[in-house]
Design a protein around this motif. Structure first.
Motif, PDB file in Angstrom:
ATOM      1  N   ASP A 100       0.854  -1.192   0.000  1.00 31.01           N
ATOM      2  CA  ASP A 100       0.000   0.000   0.000  1.00 31.01           C
ATOM      3  C   ASP A 100       0.890   1.243   0.000  1.00 31.01           C
ATOM      4  O   ASP A 100       1.636   1.480   0.947  1.00 31.01           O
ATOM      5  N   SER A 102       0.744   5.183   0.176  1.00 28.05           N
ATOM      6  CA  SER A 102      -0.253   6.176   0.571  1.00 28.05           C
ATOM      7  C   SER A 102       0.377   7.551   0.785  1.00 28.05           C
ATOM      8  O   SER A 102       1.538   7.671   1.190  1.00 28.05           O
ATOM      9  N   ASP A 124      -4.680   6.183  -1.282  1.00 33.85           N
ATOM     10  CA  ASP A 124      -3.926   4.929  -1.261  1.00 33.85           C
ATOM     11  C   ASP A 124      -3.937   4.270  -2.634  1.00 33.85           C
ATOM     12  O   ASP A 124      -4.936   4.322  -3.361  1.00 33.85           O
ATOM     13  N   VAL A 164      -8.321   1.369   5.785  1.00 31.18           N
ATOM     14  CA  VAL A 164      -8.093   1.527   4.340  1.00 31.18           C
ATOM     15  C   VAL A 164      -9.328   1.045   3.590  1.00 31.18           C
ATOM     16  O   VAL A 164      -9.913   0.006   3.926  1.00 31.18           O
TER      17      VAL A 164
END
Length: 200
Positions: A100, A102, A124, A164
């Motif tokens: 991920d 972000s 993200d 998320v």
């Protein structure tokens, strides 16, 4: 022996003084974190039938933080979950790994003590794979909250909890979409931030 005692006393003084929630305005910080990820959505095939459910797995990573005034900070973070088990009817059918990337904005409270709470949100971009299949890019966002505890003006320990979410992406095997991946998850991490001086 006296040298050792003097060194220990100096370190104790260093880590217990002048740590009164130092401002990070205009300062760059490096973060390293480790913890866990809790995926909240099952994998499904193109018809919506379950392909597998996730177990809680290890997550780790780090990134950069930059102070924008006393109460705001910009954060770039990369979190990697290297091996999250996928089970079907309680039996392991494979491992999933995701990364991920972000970018977020924090609002940081500035109390007159060591502890600095914060909340944040951001965008993200998630990529990964499952055994012999690939997970296409998923795009979404996050909201998070946490605490920085300053040991001194340059070192802080951090605890962070992030939620998320994002659009479903294709699971691709031999260039053919075989299912859908939903990135919705909780990520909890603990780590250390090292802040550079304003002039470096």
């Amino acid at each position: 022996m006296r040298t050792i005692i003097a060194t220990i006393l100096c370190l104790l003084i260093l880590f217990t003084t002048s740590a009164m929630a130092e401002s990070i305005n205009g300062r760059l910080g490096l973060t390293g974190k480790a913890g866990f990820i809790v995926p909240l959505k099952d994998l499904v095939d193109n018809s919506g039938a379950e392909l597998g459910e996730h177990s809680t797995g290890f997550a780790g990573g780090g990134g950069l933080i930059y102070g924008l005034g006393n109460c705001f900070a910009l954060e770039l973070d990369i979190t990697h979950a290297p091996s999250t088990e996928v089970k079907l009817a309680g039996v392991k059918v494979g491992d999933q790994q995701t990364t991920d990337y972000s970018l977020g904005l924090q609002y940081r409270l500035m109390p007159s003590h060591h502890l600095v709470p914060y909340v944040g949100l951001g965008a993200d971009f998630i990529k990964g794979d499952i055994e012999n299949s690939k997970i296409d890019w998923s795009y979404g966002g996050h909201v998070n909250g946490g605490l920085d505890y300053f040991l001194n003006k340059s070192v802080a320990v951090v605890a962070d909890l992030k939620f998320v979410f994002g659009v479903k992406s294709d699971i691709i095997k031999n260039d053919v979409p075989i299912g859908k991946y939903d990135p919705m998850s909780f990520v909890g991490t603990f780590g250390v931030r090292l802040f550079l001086p304003e002039t470096w």
